[in-house]
Design a protein around this motif. Structure first.
Motif, PDB file in Angstrom:
ATOM      1  N   ARG A 294       0.844  -1.195   0.000  1.00  0.00           N
ATOM      2  CA  ARG A 294       0.000   0.000   0.000  1.00  0.00           C
ATOM      3  C   ARG A 294       0.875   1.238   0.000  1.00  0.00           C
ATOM      4  O   ARG A 294       1.823   1.294   0.769  1.00  0.00           O
ATOM      5  CB  ARG A 294      -0.909   0.024   1.243  1.00  0.00           C
ATOM      6  N   PRO A 295       0.616   2.213  -0.843  1.00  0.00           N
ATOM      7  CA  PRO A 295      -0.381   2.171  -1.906  1.00  0.00           C
ATOM      8  C   PRO A 295       0.128   1.335  -3.078  1.00  0.00           C
ATOM      9  O   PRO A 295       1.297   0.952  -3.115  1.00  0.00           O
ATOM     10  CB  PRO A 295      -0.525   3.637  -2.295  1.00  0.00           C
ATOM     11  N   GLY A 296      -0.749   1.089  -4.063  1.00  0.00           N
ATOM     12  CA  GLY A 296      -0.299   0.515  -5.318  1.00  0.00           C
ATOM     13  C   GLY A 296      -0.567  -0.944  -5.525  1.00  0.00           C
ATOM     14  O   GLY A 296      -0.033  -1.522  -6.472  1.00  0.00           O
ATOM     15  N   ARG A 314       8.413  -6.950 -22.145  1.00  0.00           N
ATOM     16  CA  ARG A 314       7.658  -6.996 -20.899  1.00  0.00           C
ATOM     17  C   ARG A 314       6.760  -5.780 -20.793  1.00  0.00           C
ATOM     18  O   ARG A 314       7.020  -4.751 -21.427  1.00  0.00           O
ATOM     19  CB  ARG A 314       8.583  -7.033 -19.670  1.00  0.00           C
ATOM     20  N   LEU A 315       5.744  -5.899 -19.958  1.00  0.00           N
ATOM     21  CA  LEU A 315       4.859  -4.769 -19.672  1.00  0.00           C
ATOM     22  C   LEU A 315       4.727  -4.619 -18.172  1.00  0.00           C
ATOM     23  O   LEU A 315       4.497  -5.603 -17.456  1.00  0.00           O
ATOM     24  CB  LEU A 315       3.478  -4.984 -20.296  1.00  0.00           C
ATOM     25  N   VAL A 316       4.921  -3.388 -17.703  1.00  0.00           N
ATOM     26  CA  VAL A 316       4.687  -3.050 -16.305  1.00  0.00           C
ATOM     27  C   VAL A 316       3.460  -2.163 -16.256  1.00  0.00           C
ATOM     28  O   VAL A 316       3.443  -1.083 -16.859  1.00  0.00           O
ATOM     29  CB  VAL A 316       5.893  -2.315 -15.685  1.00  0.00           C
ATOM     30  N   GLY A 317       2.434  -2.630 -15.557  1.00  0.00           N
ATOM     31  CA  GLY A 317       1.217  -1.854 -15.400  1.00  0.00           C
ATOM     32  C   GLY A 317       1.215  -1.150 -14.053  1.00  0.00           C
ATOM     33  O   GLY A 317       1.151  -1.801 -12.996  1.00  0.00           O
ATOM     34  N   LEU A 318       1.312   0.176 -14.087  1.00  0.00           N
ATOM     35  CA  LEU A 318       1.295   0.973 -12.858  1.00  0.00           C
ATOM     36  C   LEU A 318      -0.130   1.438 -12.578  1.00  0.00           C
ATOM     37  O   LEU A 318      -0.878   1.750 -13.508  1.00  0.00           O
ATOM     38  CB  LEU A 318       2.200   2.209 -13.002  1.00  0.00           C
ATOM     39  N   LEU A 323       0.815   8.432  -6.259  1.00  0.00           N
ATOM     40  CA  LEU A 323       1.716   7.792  -5.305  1.00  0.00           C
ATOM     41  C   LEU A 323       1.667   6.269  -5.455  1.00  0.00           C
ATOM     42  O   LEU A 323       2.682   5.586  -5.262  1.00  0.00           O
ATOM     43  CB  LEU A 323       1.381   8.194  -3.872  1.00  0.00           C
ATOM     44  N   ALA A 324       0.523   5.741  -5.837  1.00  0.00           N
ATOM     45  CA  ALA A 324       0.432   4.311  -6.113  1.00  0.00           C
ATOM     46  C   ALA A 324       1.292   3.938  -7.314  1.00  0.00           C
ATOM     47  O   ALA A 324       1.930   2.877  -7.339  1.00  0.00           O
ATOM     48  CB  ALA A 324      -1.028   3.918  -6.348  1.00  0.00           C
ATOM     49  N   PRO A 384      -2.822   7.491  -1.673  1.00  0.00           N
ATOM     50  CA  PRO A 384      -2.488   6.977  -3.008  1.00  0.00           C
ATOM     51  C   PRO A 384      -2.517   8.025  -4.105  1.00  0.00           C
ATOM     52  O   PRO A 384      -1.762   7.920  -5.076  1.00  0.00           O
ATOM     53  CB  PRO A 384      -3.550   5.902  -3.250  1.00  0.00           C
ATOM     54  N   ALA A 385      -3.384   9.041  -3.965  1.00  0.00           N
ATOM     55  CA  ALA A 385      -3.516  10.057  -5.014  1.00  0.00           C
ATOM     56  C   ALA A 385      -2.694  11.301  -4.723  1.00  0.00           C
ATOM     57  O   ALA A 385      -2.777  12.275  -5.476  1.00  0.00           O
ATOM     58  CB  ALA A 385      -4.987  10.428  -5.194  1.00  0.00           C
ATOM     59  N   MET A 386      -1.892  11.284  -3.655  1.00  0.00           N
ATOM     60  CA  MET A 386      -1.187  12.488  -3.222  1.00  0.00           C
ATOM     61  C   MET A 386       0.285  12.460  -3.635  1.00  0.00           C
ATOM     62  O   MET A 386       0.908  11.401  -3.673  1.00  0.00           O
ATOM     63  CB  MET A 386      -1.289  12.638  -1.704  1.00  0.00           C
TER      64      MET A 386
END
Length: 418
Positions: A294-296, A314-318, A323-324, A384-386
């Motif tokens: 946490r977060p993410g 490869r693929l990284v999904g954020l 902040l996540a 998470p959104a900060m």
């Protein structure tokens, strides 16, 4: 909804399942380990000029091609002297870059810092300690004590000898490494190729400029991620906005020539979260699908079909929250990119909690912290959104479930610095 192929069947030991989902959440440590190991061998070694090697990782040890210094030099401005003095003043002074003739017994010759030492010189008398009697052609020592043999001389090979290892393979080529390489005789370095990255920023709600309006918000990750990816050793070949559309996302991922595709948003199970559907349609192989952090936590890592020339992708999904997404960067993207680029994995930094670090009941928590000396203090605005806390942070404390009491040690992931 998940892609049709996964790296494993049942949930691994130590994993958790997200509420309302069948996806097994990897532990934070296991997710980072998978990100490193899935890369296999680092990308191939390539020669680069010094100017082009910055940011790459050395593919072989840096070995001195010469003694440093290559000859004995003066460490101070003054006179090269032979014997205890007083000394007979010799001819023209010796400057850096000039090769001097030999110095006779009980003689002195002016020389500048960095100049080669004449053969026969036993020491350097500093300029402020010498008194020249030009009428008699003599130099006298006015220092508090007699000049010892070897004073202010940098002997040949003081720093290193030819053939001596200077830096190991895997070292990141910084400005300082470039300076050492040049001094040691290099014009080119053998380094690992940088992993190419395409960044796809998803979300119809994102604005490229101006203040938030009409229910839409500014795209914070578009400006934040490109320099962070470069700091991980990546070559960013494209940065695009992609609409919340299954066909558009599928086409963007399918046609990407990058070693690593990094996406933002669409990792959860919302009405316009199409990333899992896209991976299924491409027959991608999920390696990490949610992480107990946490977060993410709704982050992912997948193997994509290879390029036409056989290169792995490869693929990284954020996650989409800023902040996540940063948590996803340090958990999955950084270990993957650094390993592909041949960089040594950084050692964890262990510091002391200056005050209690709050944790999540079950998951690892990545907490923005301020560092003072060997102590860390948590920063506010860590949702998470900060991004406000992150902007002031020196690192992210890796807080285990339940938190860390004041005075205990905690691992800290250092943040990129400019």
């Amino acid at each position: 909804m998940t892609a049709s192929r996964t790296a494993d069947g049942p949930a691994p030991h130590g994993s958790q399942t997200e509420p309302g989902s069948l996806r097994a959440a990897r532990t934070w440590e296991r997710a980072r380990s998978i990100a490193r190991s899935c890369a296999g061998q680092p990308l191939p070694a390539v020669p680069r000029t010094l100017a082009d090697a910055l940011g790459h990782a050395l593919a072989e040890p840096l070995v001195a091609l010469t003694d440093l210094p290559p000859f004995a030099t003066a460490a101070m401005d003054g006179w090269a002297v032979s014997g205890p003095g007083p000394w007979r003043l010799g001819g023209a002074g010796v400057l850096a870059g000039r090769e001097p003739g030999p110095l006779g017994p009980d003689s002195a010759v002016p020389l500048a810092t960095g100049a080669p030492l004449p053969a026969g010189a036993t020491a350097v008398l500093r300029h402020e300690h010498g008194a020249a009697d030009t009428e008699r052609g003599l130099l006298h020592d006015r220092s508090p004590a007699p000049v010892p043999e070897g004073q202010d001389i940098r002997p040949r090979g003081q720093e290193c000898r030819s053939g001596e290892p200077l830096l190991p393979a895997g070292t990141t080529v910084t400005e300082r490494v470039l300076g050492l390489a040049a001094a040691a005789g290099y014009d080119r370095l053998t380094v690992h190729r940088r992993p190419s990255v395409e960044l796809l920023v998803l979300g119809d709600e994102l604005l490229a400029q101006g203040v938030p309006r009409g229910g839409r918000v500014r795209d914070a990750l578009g400006p934040l991620l490109p320099p962070w990816l470069r700091a991980c050793g990546a070559e960013l070949i494209s940065h695009e906005r992609v609409a919340d559309d299954l066909a558009a996302l599928g086409e963007a991922v399918r046609r990407s020539p990058a070693d690593v595709v990094v996406t933002t948003g669409s990792t959860a199970s919302g009405p316009v979260d199409f990333l899992h559907d896209t991976l299924r349609a491409l027959d991608a192989r999920l390696l990490v699908d949610s992480v107990a952090v946490r977060p993410g936590h709704p982050m992912l890592l997948a193997e994509l079909p290879a390029t036409a020339d056989g290169r792995a992708r490869r693929l990284v999904g954020l996650p989409g929250n800023p902040l996540a997404a940063v948590a996803g960067m340090v958990t999955l993207a950084e270990p993957l990119l650094r390993h592909l680029g041949g960089h040594c994995a950084p050692e964890p930094v262990q510091l002391t909690a200056g005050s209690a670090l709050p944790g999540h009941p079950r998951d690892t928590r990545l907490l923005p912290v301020f560092t003072a000396g060997q102590k860390v203090t948590p920063l506010p605005f860590d949702g998470p959104a900060m991004l406000r806390g992150l902007a002031l942070a020196d690192g992210l404390a890796v807080v285990p479930p339940g938190g860390v009491p004041a005075g205990d040690t905690v691992d800290v992931v250092e943040l990129p610095r400019r």
